[in-house]
Motif scaffolding. Structure first.
Motif, PDB file in Angstrom:
ATOM      1  N   LEU A  35       0.695  -0.839   0.244  1.00  0.00           N
ATOM      2  CA  LEU A  35      -0.018   0.347   0.176  1.00  0.00           C
ATOM      3  C   LEU A  35       1.411   1.411  -0.191  1.00  0.00           C
ATOM      4  O   LEU A  35       2.524   1.325   1.243  1.00  0.00           O
ATOM      5  N   VAL A  36       0.525   2.012  -0.365  1.00  0.00           N
ATOM      6  CA  VAL A  36       1.310   3.844  -0.735  1.00  0.00           C
ATOM      7  C   VAL A  36      -0.224   4.585  -0.235  1.00  0.00           C
ATOM      8  O   VAL A  36      -0.664   4.673  -0.826  1.00  0.00           O
ATOM      9  N   TYR A  37       0.145   5.087   0.572  1.00  0.00           N
ATOM     10  CA  TYR A  37      -0.102   6.238   1.451  1.00  0.00           C
ATOM     11  C   TYR A  37       0.065   7.817   0.568  1.00  0.00           C
ATOM     12  O   TYR A  37       1.400   8.000   1.412  1.00  0.00           O
ATOM     13  N   SER A  38      -0.704   8.349  -0.198  1.00  0.00           N
ATOM     14  CA  SER A  38      -0.300   9.444  -0.281  1.00  0.00           C
ATOM     15  C   SER A  38      -0.648  10.795   0.179  1.00  0.00           C
ATOM     16  O   SER A  38      -1.925  10.576   0.769  1.00  0.00           O
ATOM     17  N   HIS A  39      -0.444  11.924   0.161  1.00  0.00           N
ATOM     18  CA  HIS A  39      -1.101  13.504   1.091  1.00  0.00           C
ATOM     19  C   HIS A  39      -1.918  14.212   0.003  1.00  0.00           C
ATOM     20  O   HIS A  39      -2.455  14.888   0.563  1.00  0.00           O
ATOM     21  N   TYR A  40      -2.364  13.417  -1.055  1.00  0.00           N
ATOM     22  CA  TYR A  40      -3.144  13.931  -1.705  1.00  0.00           C
ATOM     23  C   TYR A  40      -4.503  13.139  -1.461  1.00  0.00           C
ATOM     24  O   TYR A  40      -4.697  11.727  -1.429  1.00  0.00           O
ATOM     25  N   ASP A  41      -4.724  14.580  -0.386  1.00  0.00           N
ATOM     26  CA  ASP A  41      -6.147  14.002  -0.425  1.00  0.00           C
ATOM     27  C   ASP A  41      -6.667  12.845   0.133  1.00  0.00           C
ATOM     28  O   ASP A  41      -7.129  11.880   0.555  1.00  0.00           O
ATOM     29  N   ARG A  42      -5.141  12.168   1.458  1.00  0.00           N
ATOM     30  CA  ARG A  42      -5.425  11.099   1.708  1.00  0.00           C
ATOM     31  C   ARG A  42      -5.700   9.989   1.211  1.00  0.00           C
ATOM     32  O   ARG A  42      -5.969   8.643   1.636  1.00  0.00           O
ATOM     33  N   TYR A  43      -4.983   9.603   0.208  1.00  0.00           N
ATOM     34  CA  TYR A  43      -5.172   8.374  -1.004  1.00  0.00           C
ATOM     35  C   TYR A  43      -4.562   7.431  -0.665  1.00  0.00           C
ATOM     36  O   TYR A  43      -3.338   7.707  -0.763  1.00  0.00           O
ATOM     37  N   ILE A  44      -5.056   6.381  -0.683  1.00  0.00           N
ATOM     38  CA  ILE A  44      -4.183   4.817  -0.983  1.00  0.00           C
ATOM     39  C   ILE A  44      -4.318   3.853  -2.169  1.00  0.00           C
ATOM     40  O   ILE A  44      -5.112   4.023  -2.854  1.00  0.00           O
ATOM     41  N   VAL A  45      -2.779   4.001  -2.648  1.00  0.00           N
ATOM     42  CA  VAL A  45      -3.425   3.423  -3.603  1.00  0.00           C
ATOM     43  C   VAL A  45      -2.384   1.330  -3.419  1.00  0.00           C
ATOM     44  O   VAL A  45      -1.455   1.801  -2.781  1.00  0.00           O
ATOM     45  N   GLY A  46      -3.149   0.809  -3.276  1.00  0.00           N
ATOM     46  CA  GLY A  46      -2.899  -0.736  -3.484  1.00  0.00           C
ATOM     47  C   GLY A  46      -2.213  -1.449  -4.497  1.00  0.00           C
ATOM     48  O   GLY A  46      -3.240  -1.313  -5.579  1.00  0.00           O
ATOM     49  N   GLY A  47      -1.524  -3.074  -3.863  1.00  0.00           N
ATOM     50  CA  GLY A  47      -2.080  -3.977  -4.991  1.00  0.00           C
ATOM     51  C   GLY A  47      -1.917  -4.942  -3.660  1.00  0.00           C
ATOM     52  O   GLY A  47      -0.972  -5.459  -2.886  1.00  0.00           O
ATOM     53  N   ALA A  48      -2.640  -6.764  -4.108  1.00  0.00           N
ATOM     54  CA  ALA A  48      -2.681  -7.324  -3.669  1.00  0.00           C
ATOM     55  C   ALA A  48      -2.531  -8.959  -4.367  1.00  0.00           C
ATOM     56  O   ALA A  48      -3.494  -9.215  -5.463  1.00  0.00           O
ATOM     57  N   LEU A  49      -1.729  -9.311  -4.198  1.00  0.00           N
ATOM     58  CA  LEU A  49      -1.432 -10.077  -5.508  1.00  0.00           C
ATOM     59  C   LEU A  49      -1.767 -12.265  -4.675  1.00  0.00           C
ATOM     60  O   LEU A  49      -0.359 -12.210  -3.902  1.00  0.00           O
ATOM     61  N   PRO A  50      -2.330 -12.666  -3.935  1.00  0.00           N
ATOM     62  CA  PRO A  50      -2.814 -13.692  -3.407  1.00  0.00           C
ATOM     63  C   PRO A  50      -2.159 -15.158  -4.392  1.00  0.00           C
ATOM     64  O   PRO A  50      -2.621 -14.523  -5.660  1.00  0.00           O
ATOM     65  N   ILE A  51      -1.040 -15.711  -3.586  1.00  0.00           N
ATOM     66  CA  ILE A  51      -1.162 -16.881  -5.391  1.00  0.00           C
ATOM     67  C   ILE A  51      -1.537 -18.034  -4.231  1.00  0.00           C
ATOM     68  O   ILE A  51      -2.173 -18.801  -4.323  1.00  0.00           O
ATOM     69  N   GLY A  52      -0.640 -18.456  -2.843  1.00  0.00           N
ATOM     70  CA  GLY A  52      -0.741 -19.802  -2.587  1.00  0.00           C
ATOM     71  C   GLY A  52      -1.466 -19.828  -0.717  1.00  0.00           C
ATOM     72  O   GLY A  52      -1.119 -20.383  -0.704  1.00  0.00           O
ATOM     73  N   SER A  53      -1.620 -18.480  -0.706  1.00  0.00           N
ATOM     74  CA  SER A  53      -2.813 -18.380   0.550  1.00  0.00           C
ATOM     75  C   SER A  53      -3.332 -16.783   0.195  1.00  0.00           C
ATOM     76  O   SER A  53      -3.034 -16.215  -0.501  1.00  0.00           O
ATOM     77  N   THR A  54      -4.310 -17.174   1.198  1.00  0.00           N
ATOM     78  CA  THR A  54      -5.336 -15.725   1.616  1.00  0.00           C
ATOM     79  C   THR A  54      -4.829 -14.499   2.504  1.00  0.00           C
ATOM     80  O   THR A  54      -4.139 -14.973   3.051  1.00  0.00           O
ATOM     81  N   LEU A  55      -5.073 -13.543   2.142  1.00  0.00           N
ATOM     82  CA  LEU A  55      -4.074 -12.448   2.137  1.00  0.00           C
ATOM     83  C   LEU A  55      -5.047 -11.221   2.995  1.00  0.00           C
ATOM     84  O   LEU A  55      -6.360 -10.766   2.518  1.00  0.00           O
ATOM     85  N   LYS A  56      -5.245 -11.202   4.599  1.00  0.00           N
ATOM     86  CA  LYS A  56      -6.052  -9.872   5.038  1.00  0.00           C
ATOM     87  C   LYS A  56      -5.724  -9.265   5.010  1.00  0.00           C
ATOM     88  O   LYS A  56      -4.323  -8.591   5.072  1.00  0.00           O
ATOM     89  N   LEU A  57      -6.733  -8.303   5.082  1.00  0.00           N
ATOM     90  CA  LEU A  57      -6.314  -6.434   4.956  1.00  0.00           C
ATOM     91  C   LEU A  57      -5.899  -5.832   6.243  1.00  0.00           C
ATOM     92  O   LEU A  57      -6.681  -6.048   7.390  1.00  0.00           O
TER      93      LEU A  57
END
Length: 280
Positions: free
Chosen positions: A41-63
Motif C-alpha cells: 500500500l502507498v499512502y499519499s498525502h494527496y487527499d489521503r488517497y491510498i493506492v495498493g495491490g494484492a497478489l494472493p497465490i498460495g495463501s489468503t491475504l488479510k487487509l
C-alpha cells in the motif's frame, strides 16, 4: 509479514519544475504494487488517497490496518475500491464472499472490518488493484460486474485515441462518498489516453497501467501545462497525479488503465481541459 506500506508527501508545483527524472519517479511512480502473496500500500498525502495491490497465490491475504491510519481497522474511516486485473479471485468482506472476475470491481464501504483476498487458481492468480479514500458515511458493499458499468466510447482512430471508458465505481452506478474508479481500454491502433488532457484542482487522481504488451511502454505526461514532464511506465505500474497536474499518456502500443480519484466533488465531468496547442 504479508503487508507493507509506504508514505508519499505532496509536492508544490513550483518545486516540481526543478525535479530530475529520478526525483519524479521517486515521488510519483509506484513500481512495486504486486508482490507474491503480499499486499503493498502507498499512502499519499494527496487527499489521503491510498493506492495498493494484492497478489494472493498460495495463501489468503488479510487487509490489516497500520500505524499511520490510527484506527483499529483499515476501513474504520475509509471506503475502498477493488478492481481485478488478473485471473478469477474472491474477496471476502465480514464473512460474505464475492467472486471477482477480470475487470470487475468491488466497492467496500466504511466500517467494514474483515477483508481478505484470494485467487481461485494459483496458476492464474488474481491481481487485485486497490484504491481507498477517507469516507464520511457507510454505504453497502457492492459488486460491479461488466454489465453494471456505465460505458462511454470516446475519441477516434484519426486522432489515435479511440477508447472505451467503463465507469465502475461512480455515483451513477453505486453509492459512494468521494472515491471514484473506472477502467479505460484503448482500441488497436490508438495510443493516446485522456486526450485532450485536463486538470482538476478539486481532486487528485491515480493512474494504473496494465495490459501493456511485452516489450512495449507508456509515456505518462504530467506537470503544469506550461511545464510538462514525462515518465515511462511499464506494465502494472501506477502514477500519482496531483490536483495541479495535467495527465495524459501515449503508448508504443494500445493498452488499458484504471483511473481512480478523490476530492471535493463527484462530478465526473469536472475538469479544466487543456488543448494540445496550449501544451509546452
Amino acid at each position: 509479514m504479508s503487508q507493507t506500506f509506504e508514505e508519499r508527501f505532496a509536492t508544490n508545483p513550483t518545486d516540481f519544475k526543478s525535479y530530475d527524472t529520478a526525483r519524479i519517479r521517486q515521488d510519483f511512480l509506484i513500481d512495486n504494487l504486486f508482490q507474491k502473496d503480499h499486499i503493498h500500500l502507498v499512502y499519499s498525502h494527496y487527499d489521503r488517497y491510498i493506492v495498493g495491490g494484492a497478489l494472493p497465490i498460495g495463501s489468503t491475504l488479510k487487509l490489516e490496518t497500520f500505524d499511520l491510519l490510527k484506527a483499529d481497522t483499515f476501513l474504520a474511516r475509509r471506503e475502498m475500491g477493488v478492481v481485478n486485473v488478473g485471473g478469477a479471485g474472491e474477496v471476502t468482506v465480514d464473512g460474505k464472499s464475492y467472486k471477482i472476475s477480470r475487470k470487475e470491481a468491488l466497492y467496500i464501504g466504511r466500517g467494514s472490518k474483515d477483508v481478505s483476498f484470494k485467487s481461485l487458481d494459483k496458476n492464474d492468480p488474481a491481481y487485485f488493484y486497490l484504491n481507498s479514500a477517507p469516507a464520511h458515511h457507510a454505504y453497502p458493499v457492492t459488486h460491479i460486474t461488466a454489465d453494471k458499468a456505465e460505458t462511454v466510447n470516446l475519441g477516434g482512430l484519426e486522432t489515435s485515441n479511440e477508447r472505451t471508458i467503463n465507469k465502475l465505481i461512480v455515483n451513477s452506478v453505486v453509492d459512494i462518498c468521494q472515491m471514484q474508479m473506472g477502467l479505460t481500454a484503448l482500441n488497436t491502433g490508438s495510443v493516446w489516453n485522456t486526450m485532450p488532457p485536463h486538470t482538476h484542482t478539486r481532486r487528485m487522481e491515480a493512474y494504473f497501467y496494465f495490459d501493456i504488451p511485452d516489450g512495449q511502454s507508456v509515456a505518462h505526461f504530467m506537470g503544469t501545462p506550461d511545464e510538462s514532464r514525462v515518465l515511462w511506465v511499464q506494465n502494472k505500474q501506477a502514477i500519482l497525479s496531483p490536483p495541479w497536474s495535467m495527465h495524459m499518456g501515449a503508448g508504443t502500443s494500445n493498452y488499458s488503465f484504471i483511473w481512480g480519484m478523490a476530492g471535493e466533488n463527484l462530478d465526473y465531468g469536472d475538469m479544466d481541459v487543456v488543448q494540445p496547442t496550449g501544451l509546452k
